[in-house]
Design an enzyme around this catalytic site. Sequence first.
Site, PDB file in Angstrom:
ATOM      1  N   ASN A   8       0.960  -1.191  -0.147  1.00 51.90           N
ATOM      2  CA  ASN A   8       0.012  -0.110  -0.220  1.00 51.90           C
ATOM      3  C   ASN A   8       0.857   1.126   0.142  1.00 51.90           C
ATOM      4  OD1 ASN A   8      -1.861   1.931   0.360  1.00 51.90           O
ATOM      5  ND2 ASN A   8      -2.129   1.466   2.364  1.00 51.90           N
ATOM      6  N   HIS A  92      -9.758   1.054   4.690  1.00 53.33           N
ATOM      7  CA  HIS A  92      -8.463   1.247   5.376  1.00 53.33           C
ATOM      8  C   HIS A  92      -8.793   2.398   6.310  1.00 53.33           C
ATOM      9  CE1 HIS A  92      -4.486   2.535   6.109  1.00 53.33           C
ATOM     10  NE2 HIS A  92      -3.804   1.693   5.517  1.00 53.33           N
ATOM     11  N   GLU A 162      -6.108  -4.781  10.502  1.00 55.24           N
ATOM     12  CA  GLU A 162      -5.182  -3.737  10.663  1.00 55.24           C
ATOM     13  C   GLU A 162      -5.266  -2.792  11.963  1.00 55.24           C
ATOM     14  OE1 GLU A 162      -2.528  -2.501   6.880  1.00 55.24           O
ATOM     15  OE2 GLU A 162      -4.243  -1.530   7.079  1.00 55.24           O
TER      16      GLU A 162
END
Length: 253
Positions: A8, A92, A162
């Site tokens: 990313n 995200h 994450e």
Amino acid sequence: MKKIIIANWKMNPPSVKEAEIIFKDIALLSKSYKNSQIIICPPFPFLSIGKKNKKIKLGAQNVSSQWEGSFTGEVSPSMLRNFQVEYVIIGHSERRALGETNQIVNKKILNSLKAKLQPILCIGESVRDPEGIYLSFIKHQIEECLSEIPKSQLKNIIIAYEPIWAVGKGAIREATVEEFIEMKIYIKKLVADLYDAKVANSLKIIYGGSVNSFNAESFIKVGNADGLLVGRDSLTPKKFSAIVKIAELYEIN
Ligand code: PEP
């Protein structure tokens, strides 16, 4: 099955020339690798740099929740798919910080699947409280983000755990492998409750958050992660390919 190693790049590098060099160097250093699938997610204007490469797959960092129409500045799932993009990072934490809700994430996933893009769904809590409230936060994320997604589509979704406290420049630390294993079991349990155990067992769960060549092995070997999502270290080809090299040693059975 191959380990999935995702780069990313976020809003980096500043120029197409630099993006081309990073891409080329990663491709060169990873040329002989067979057991891992590299997915590079550059900013939109740089997506064309990966179009001719057969080994490295392309991912986008974001996609519109809308299908088409009057949505200035948005990029639709079918536009990305028609541009040879196969994956898309959705939800995200850096996008959620800009106001992206679970409902928007869910819409993005549904439309991406319709366009035959594979969503990389990011989930993760901002703090690990001793009372375990973070577990109900993750439960909500899973339930709301996967709402109305048919069982048959789960094989096309990658879940990236994450934890926000482990991601990016402001990270406190990476997660421990035990924290990752705990979360992997928990996510599979949630998915088994929503769908069934078979689907939950075959779900691809990867780890992201301050991954580097020193900690990658424990997530892959001990944590049996299906892959890794790498931010900062994906912009330095030597560092990134060192991570891929580790993944190469541990093909999923
Ligand atoms: C990310 O961008 O998703 C990420 C995990 O970043 P970093 O590796 O820099 O923590």
